[in-house]
Design an enzyme around this catalytic site. Sequence first.
Site, short mmCIF file in Angstrom:
data_model
loop_
_atom_site.label_atom_id
_atom_site.label_comp_id
_atom_site.label_asym_id
_atom_site.label_seq_id
_atom_site.Cartn_x
_atom_site.Cartn_y
_atom_site.Cartn_z
N LYS A 41 -77.37 -6.72 -13.53
CA LYS A 41 -76.23 -5.85 -13.84
C LYS A 41 -76.28 -4.58 -12.97
CE LYS A 41 -78.84 -3.93 -17.67
NZ LYS A 41 -79.21 -4.15 -19.07
N ARG A 139 -76.36 -2.52 -30.95
CA ARG A 139 -75.36 -2.48 -29.88
C ARG A 139 -74.46 -3.71 -29.91
NH1 ARG A 139 -77.55 -1.87 -23.73
NH2 ARG A 139 -78.15 -4.04 -24.08
N TYR A 264 -77.69 27.03 -3.43
CA TYR A 264 -76.74 27.62 -4.37
C TYR A 264 -77.45 28.33 -5.52
CZ TYR A 264 -73.10 24.82 -2.14
OH TYR A 264 -72.24 24.26 -1.24
N MET A 313 -74.69 18.73 -2.55
CA MET A 313 -74.02 17.42 -2.53
C MET A 313 -74.53 16.52 -1.41
SD MET A 313 -69.97 16.45 -2.41
CE MET A 313 -69.50 17.50 -3.76
C1 LIG Z 1 -80.55 -4.55 -19.21
C2 LIG Z 1 -80.97 -5.61 -20.13
C3 LIG Z 1 -82.20 -6.26 -19.94
C4 LIG Z 1 -83.20 -5.86 -18.88
O1 LIG Z 1 -83.94 -4.75 -19.32
P1 LIG Z 1 -85.13 -4.11 -18.46
O2 LIG Z 1 -85.69 -3.09 -19.36
O3 LIG Z 1 -84.49 -3.51 -17.24
O4 LIG Z 1 -86.06 -5.19 -18.13
C5 LIG Z 1 -82.49 -7.32 -20.78
N1 LIG Z 1 -81.65 -7.69 -21.76
C6 LIG Z 1 -80.48 -7.07 -21.98
C7 LIG Z 1 -79.59 -7.53 -23.09
C8 LIG Z 1 -80.11 -6.00 -21.19
O5 LIG Z 1 -78.95 -5.37 -21.42
#
Ligand SMILES: *Cc1c(COP(=O)(O)O)cnc(C)c1O
Length: 367
Positions: A41, A139, A264, A313
């Site tokens: 992802k 979640r 800055y 930036m």
């Molecule tokens: C992102 C995610 C993972 C991977 O998690 P890591 O801590 O990066 O290994 C596994 N399962 C789900 C459902 C996730 O959203």
Amino acid sequence: MHDVFCNSPPRAWAEINLAALKQNLGVARAASGCAVMAVVKAGAYGHGLEEVTKALATENIAFFGVANVGEARRIREAGVATRLYLLGATWAGEREEIVACDWTPCLSSLDEAAHFNRLAMASNKRLAVHLAVDTGMGRGGFLQDHLPEMMAALERMPHLEIEGIGSHLPAADEDDAFTRGQIARFRAILDELGGPERFKWRHLLNSAGLLAHDHGVCNLARPGLMLYGVSPMPGYQDKLSTVMTLKSRVTLVRTLPAGHGVSYGRQFVTTRPTRVATIGIGYGDGYPRHLSGKGADVCIHGRRCAILGRVTMDQIMVDVTRADDVMEGDEVEMFGPNIPVAEIAQKADTIAWDVLTGITPRVIRCY
Ligand SMILES: *Cc1c(COP(=O)(O)O)cnc(C)c1O
């Protein structure tokens, strides 16, 4: 025609070592004893979705785990045929494409399931789905009450094939006792639903879970971060190889007199004549602005040099008074083998996942 600007090297780039990625996959496999869903992802955690999935496609990956249909589409357009799993709940507008393309969703509700069932019926197919169970993440997934009734309802949907079951660990790198309890609850749920064999794929473990815990009843692991060479817990870092090295270049070197402000807000003022190198990277590249004034270093010629004042930036300033051979054009490591990304994340009050996925498209990825 040659565009002259194409020949100008980038100011900020990320070198990505795909051999190291494959080594880390081997570590995940050995540590978990499971088949692997490689989590890709967010553009493979900022490493490049197409390049990473193409590199791993020949490595016997059971699924790639993606966040949304846009990512799934990009993987297919890159010519990768590995099965794709959507890690979170889907919303209605995504489902038609998921069914048409035979991507694999996880289900959190009977409404979602009924919609998939109708769409699959309309295309005259059976869609493989996984049952998501909420054992503590809060979640997504079915809550644990009434699971057998939910499962029975799902089994009455003829166009769905429940081929897997998964849950997620919210605290595998922070709370061992809770995580052990969750793993036990997952096992109990499987028993309640007819035994582990009822599901072809059983998955629970992220990177922290698979490094620190036994796979138990699972036969599929879902590593993300560790594939990219970063351990969620410092104790396992030695097993992993660095995948991304973020680099930039010195664009200017000057000596500022004592009493001269840098950057800055003038949060840093020199107390002695200071040789200052300006570097061509900033928060517009995803280098965290929160590193301002936190004592973070960069690495030039193998030596650590301290960041002075705020991250801007497009540029940052570092102290090269003691690195007097540093010149305009020199390469700078922002993080990588010499400056762990975990150190950068900690100094920026965030986590390595956030730093890696925050590197913006302006940074050229080199493989
Ligand atoms: C992102 C995610 C993972 C991977 O998690 P890591 O801590 O990066 O290994 C596994 N399962 C789900 C459902 C996730 O959203």
